[in-house]
Design a protein around this motif. Structure first.
Motif, PDB file in Angstrom:
ATOM      1  N   VAL A   4     -10.413   0.407   7.179  1.00  0.00           N
ATOM      2  CA  VAL A   4     -10.066  -0.015   5.818  1.00  0.00           C
ATOM      3  C   VAL A   4      -9.198  -1.260   5.868  1.00  0.00           C
ATOM      4  O   VAL A   4      -8.605  -1.590   6.901  1.00  0.00           O
ATOM      5  N   ASP A   5      -9.120  -1.933   4.741  1.00  0.00           N
ATOM      6  CA  ASP A   5      -8.241  -3.095   4.610  1.00  0.00           C
ATOM      7  C   ASP A   5      -6.834  -2.687   4.199  1.00  0.00           C
ATOM      8  O   ASP A   5      -5.852  -3.264   4.654  1.00  0.00           O
ATOM      9  N   ILE A   6      -6.751  -1.689   3.310  1.00  0.00           N
ATOM     10  CA  ILE A   6      -5.456  -1.222   2.809  1.00  0.00           C
ATOM     11  C   ILE A   6      -5.387   0.293   2.961  1.00  0.00           C
ATOM     12  O   ILE A   6      -6.303   1.007   2.543  1.00  0.00           O
ATOM     13  N   LEU A   7      -4.283   0.776   3.534  1.00  0.00           N
ATOM     14  CA  LEU A   7      -4.016   2.206   3.657  1.00  0.00           C
ATOM     15  C   LEU A   7      -2.705   2.492   2.938  1.00  0.00           C
ATOM     16  O   LEU A   7      -1.656   1.970   3.331  1.00  0.00           O
ATOM     17  N   ALA A   8      -2.771   3.307   1.894  1.00  0.00           N
ATOM     18  CA  ALA A   8      -1.598   3.618   1.074  1.00  0.00           C
ATOM     19  C   ALA A   8      -1.150   5.046   1.333  1.00  0.00           C
ATOM     20  O   ALA A   8      -1.917   5.988   1.129  1.00  0.00           O
ATOM     21  N   PHE A   9       0.085   5.204   1.788  1.00  0.00           N
ATOM     22  CA  PHE A   9       0.661   6.519   2.044  1.00  0.00           C
ATOM     23  C   PHE A   9       1.479   6.989   0.841  1.00  0.00           C
ATOM     24  O   PHE A   9       2.202   6.198   0.218  1.00  0.00           O
ATOM     25  N   LYS A  29     -12.043  -3.714  -6.501  1.00  0.00           N
ATOM     26  CA  LYS A  29     -12.863  -4.593  -7.349  1.00  0.00           C
ATOM     27  C   LYS A  29     -13.190  -5.901  -6.636  1.00  0.00           C
ATOM     28  O   LYS A  29     -14.254  -6.496  -6.855  1.00  0.00           O
ATOM     29  N   GLN A  30     -12.289  -6.337  -5.762  1.00  0.00           N
ATOM     30  CA  GLN A  30     -12.498  -7.579  -5.016  1.00  0.00           C
ATOM     31  C   GLN A  30     -13.316  -7.366  -3.746  1.00  0.00           C
ATOM     32  O   GLN A  30     -13.552  -8.312  -2.996  1.00  0.00           O
ATOM     33  N   GLY A  31     -13.731  -6.120  -3.501  1.00  0.00           N
ATOM     34  CA  GLY A  31     -14.596  -5.839  -2.359  1.00  0.00           C
ATOM     35  C   GLY A  31     -13.900  -5.342  -1.111  1.00  0.00           C
ATOM     36  O   GLY A  31     -14.545  -5.196  -0.061  1.00  0.00           O
ATOM     37  N   TYR A  32     -12.608  -5.055  -1.210  1.00  0.00           N
ATOM     38  CA  TYR A  32     -11.881  -4.560  -0.045  1.00  0.00           C
ATOM     39  C   TYR A  32     -12.004  -3.043   0.075  1.00  0.00           C
ATOM     40  O   TYR A  32     -12.220  -2.337  -0.906  1.00  0.00           O
ATOM     41  N   ARG A  33     -11.844  -2.540   1.281  1.00  0.00           N
ATOM     42  CA  ARG A  33     -11.917  -1.102   1.543  1.00  0.00           C
ATOM     43  C   ARG A  33     -10.506  -0.518   1.526  1.00  0.00           C
ATOM     44  O   ARG A  33      -9.605  -1.048   2.171  1.00  0.00           O
ATOM     45  N   VAL A  34     -10.372   0.573   0.804  1.00  0.00           N
ATOM     46  CA  VAL A  34      -9.053   1.142   0.533  1.00  0.00           C
ATOM     47  C   VAL A  34      -9.071   2.637   0.802  1.00  0.00           C
ATOM     48  O   VAL A  34     -10.063   3.321   0.517  1.00  0.00           O
ATOM     49  N   ALA A  35      -7.968   3.162   1.351  1.00  0.00           N
ATOM     50  CA  ALA A  35      -7.820   4.606   1.554  1.00  0.00           C
ATOM     51  C   ALA A  35      -6.425   5.038   1.141  1.00  0.00           C
ATOM     52  O   ALA A  35      -5.470   4.257   1.191  1.00  0.00           O
ATOM     53  N   ILE A  36      -6.317   6.297   0.725  1.00  0.00           N
ATOM     54  CA  ILE A  36      -5.040   6.921   0.399  1.00  0.00           C
ATOM     55  C   ILE A  36      -4.789   8.041   1.393  1.00  0.00           C
ATOM     56  O   ILE A  36      -5.699   8.817   1.693  1.00  0.00           O
ATOM     57  N   CYS A  37      -3.561   8.131   1.896  1.00  0.00           N
ATOM     58  CA  CYS A  37      -3.173   9.219   2.792  1.00  0.00           C
ATOM     59  C   CYS A  37      -1.988   9.965   2.180  1.00  0.00           C
ATOM     60  O   CYS A  37      -0.893   9.399   2.056  1.00  0.00           O
ATOM     61  N   ASN A  38      -2.218  11.207   1.769  1.00  0.00           N
ATOM     62  CA  ASN A  38      -1.161  12.049   1.211  1.00  0.00           C
ATOM     63  C   ASN A  38      -0.589  12.925   2.315  1.00  0.00           C
ATOM     64  O   ASN A  38      -1.318  13.659   2.987  1.00  0.00           O
ATOM     65  N   LEU A  39       0.724  12.867   2.488  1.00  0.00           N
ATOM     66  CA  LEU A  39       1.349  13.630   3.569  1.00  0.00           C
ATOM     67  C   LEU A  39       1.371  15.122   3.284  1.00  0.00           C
ATOM     68  O   LEU A  39       1.192  15.932   4.196  1.00  0.00           O
ATOM     69  N   ILE A  63     -11.722   7.376  -9.795  1.00  0.00           N
ATOM     70  CA  ILE A  63     -11.437   6.461 -10.902  1.00  0.00           C
ATOM     71  C   ILE A  63     -11.020   5.090 -10.371  1.00  0.00           C
ATOM     72  O   ILE A  63     -11.423   4.050 -10.895  1.00  0.00           O
ATOM     73  N   LEU A  64     -10.209   5.091  -9.313  1.00  0.00           N
ATOM     74  CA  LEU A  64      -9.741   3.827  -8.734  1.00  0.00           C
ATOM     75  C   LEU A  64     -10.797   3.171  -7.853  1.00  0.00           C
ATOM     76  O   LEU A  64     -10.652   2.003  -7.492  1.00  0.00           O
ATOM     77  N   GLY A  65     -11.827   3.921  -7.481  1.00  0.00           N
ATOM     78  CA  GLY A  65     -12.840   3.407  -6.571  1.00  0.00           C
ATOM     79  C   GLY A  65     -12.464   3.547  -5.111  1.00  0.00           C
ATOM     80  O   GLY A  65     -13.113   2.956  -4.238  1.00  0.00           O
ATOM     81  N   VAL A  66     -11.437   4.339  -4.829  1.00  0.00           N
ATOM     82  CA  VAL A  66     -10.984   4.548  -3.451  1.00  0.00           C
ATOM     83  C   VAL A  66     -11.974   5.452  -2.729  1.00  0.00           C
ATOM     84  O   VAL A  66     -12.278   6.554  -3.191  1.00  0.00           O
ATOM     85  N   GLY A  67     -12.450   5.004  -1.580  1.00  0.00           N
ATOM     86  CA  GLY A  67     -13.519   5.723  -0.892  1.00  0.00           C
ATOM     87  C   GLY A  67     -13.083   6.835   0.023  1.00  0.00           C
ATOM     88  O   GLY A  67     -13.893   7.661   0.426  1.00  0.00           O
ATOM     89  N   LYS A  98      -5.265  -3.564   7.592  1.00  0.00           N
ATOM     90  CA  LYS A  98      -4.525  -4.821   7.663  1.00  0.00           C
ATOM     91  C   LYS A  98      -3.180  -4.677   6.950  1.00  0.00           C
ATOM     92  O   LYS A  98      -2.177  -5.234   7.379  1.00  0.00           O
ATOM     93  N   VAL A  99      -3.181  -3.929   5.842  1.00  0.00           N
ATOM     94  CA  VAL A  99      -1.988  -3.745   5.021  1.00  0.00           C
ATOM     95  C   VAL A  99      -1.732  -2.252   4.853  1.00  0.00           C
ATOM     96  O   VAL A  99      -2.667  -1.479   4.614  1.00  0.00           O
ATOM     97  N   VAL A 100      -0.471  -1.857   4.969  1.00  0.00           N
ATOM     98  CA  VAL A 100      -0.059  -0.478   4.709  1.00  0.00           C
ATOM     99  C   VAL A 100       0.945  -0.473   3.561  1.00  0.00           C
ATOM    100  O   VAL A 100       1.846  -1.323   3.505  1.00  0.00           O
ATOM    101  N   LEU A 101       0.789   0.478   2.657  1.00  0.00           N
ATOM    102  CA  LEU A 101       1.707   0.660   1.534  1.00  0.00           C
ATOM    103  C   LEU A 101       2.448   1.976   1.700  1.00  0.00           C
ATOM    104  O   LEU A 101       1.863   2.979   2.117  1.00  0.00           O
ATOM    105  N   ALA A 102       3.742   1.985   1.345  1.00  0.00           N
ATOM    106  CA  ALA A 102       4.576   3.179   1.434  1.00  0.00           C
ATOM    107  C   ALA A 102       5.548   3.201   0.269  1.00  0.00           C
ATOM    108  O   ALA A 102       5.860   2.153  -0.307  1.00  0.00           O
TER     109      ALA A 102
END
Length: 233
Positions: A4-9, A29-39, A63-67, A98-102
């Protein structure tokens, strides 16, 4: 397994949607791959059940389009062990974001604070070549770690214009009906108070105003942001 491009914890299902749902929708929407990781599975929440929260999380992601939604099922209010950080390190190496969110490291909820610290450690460990993880994955260096805000407002290093996906963000939050739309007899919480969603919208409007847009989501960087020029196209 897809990278993925962005991984959000998030510490709990709904954390990411509240603080960075617009950013995720925008990048999808811009075509990037995104994932969410819930602890955690938020099993100690005053309202709802683990099973219902899982269904709500899947709905919100759709709803967000997160795969991809990753559930680590760490104990609610039991975050912080070395084995947990090692598992998070393994996830980062597997998905190679590439990017991680926390969550931002100052928050009223101790789990959000713990998640923030754990993500910082996992991002660091993921790049150590000699650090071993359970699956023996190769080291991976994340390009940038950013912190998003859940319950508070702080000065931002980056504000992303999310005006075009804002109602999509709000719809993803409201997918968590157990938390934001309590049934008769359920417990009142900060999340289902009449002011919480109004606070989220007002805060996002404030950040949007700061960049000349209707809505924005703010991020904080743990390190200075590199610039090669002060003039950008």
């Amino acid at each position: 397994m897809n990278t993925v491009d962005i991984l959000a914890f998030g510490a709990h299902p709904d954390d990411v949607e509240i603080g960075a749902g617009g950013i995720l929708a925008k990048h999808v929407k811009q075509g990037y791959r995104v994932a969410i990781c819930n602890l955690t599975e938020a099993e100690l929440s005053s309202n709802g059940t683990v099973e219902r929260r899982r269904m709500e999380a899947k709905r919100a992601a759709a709803i967000l389009g997160v795969g991809q939604v990753i559930d680590l099922a760490f104990p609610d209010r039991g975050l912080g062990g070395r084995e947990q950080i090692d598992k998070m390190t393994q996830v980062i190496r597997q998905y190679k974001p590439k990017v991680v969110l926390a969550p931002y490291f100052e928050d009223r909820h101790p789990d959000h604070v713990a998640c923030s610290r754990m993500v910082k450690e996992a991002v660091f460990d993921a790049g150590i070549r000699k650090k071993k993880t359970p699956g023996d994955e190769e080291a991976h260096r994340v390009h940038q770690l950013y912190y998003y805000f859940i319950n508070d407002v702080h000065p931002a290093d980056v504000i992303v214009d999310i005006s075009d996906v804002y109602e999509q963000k709000m719809e993803s939050i409201l997918a968590y009906q157990s938390q934001f739309n309590p049934k008769e007899g359920e417990v009142g919480t900060p999340l289902n108070s009449p002011t919480y969603l109004a606070m989220v919208r007002g805060r996002d409007q404030l950040w949007g105003h700061q960049i000349g847009s209707l809505y924005g989501e703010a991020l904080k960087s743990p390190t200075p942001l590199k610039k090669t020029s002060l003039i950008e196209a």
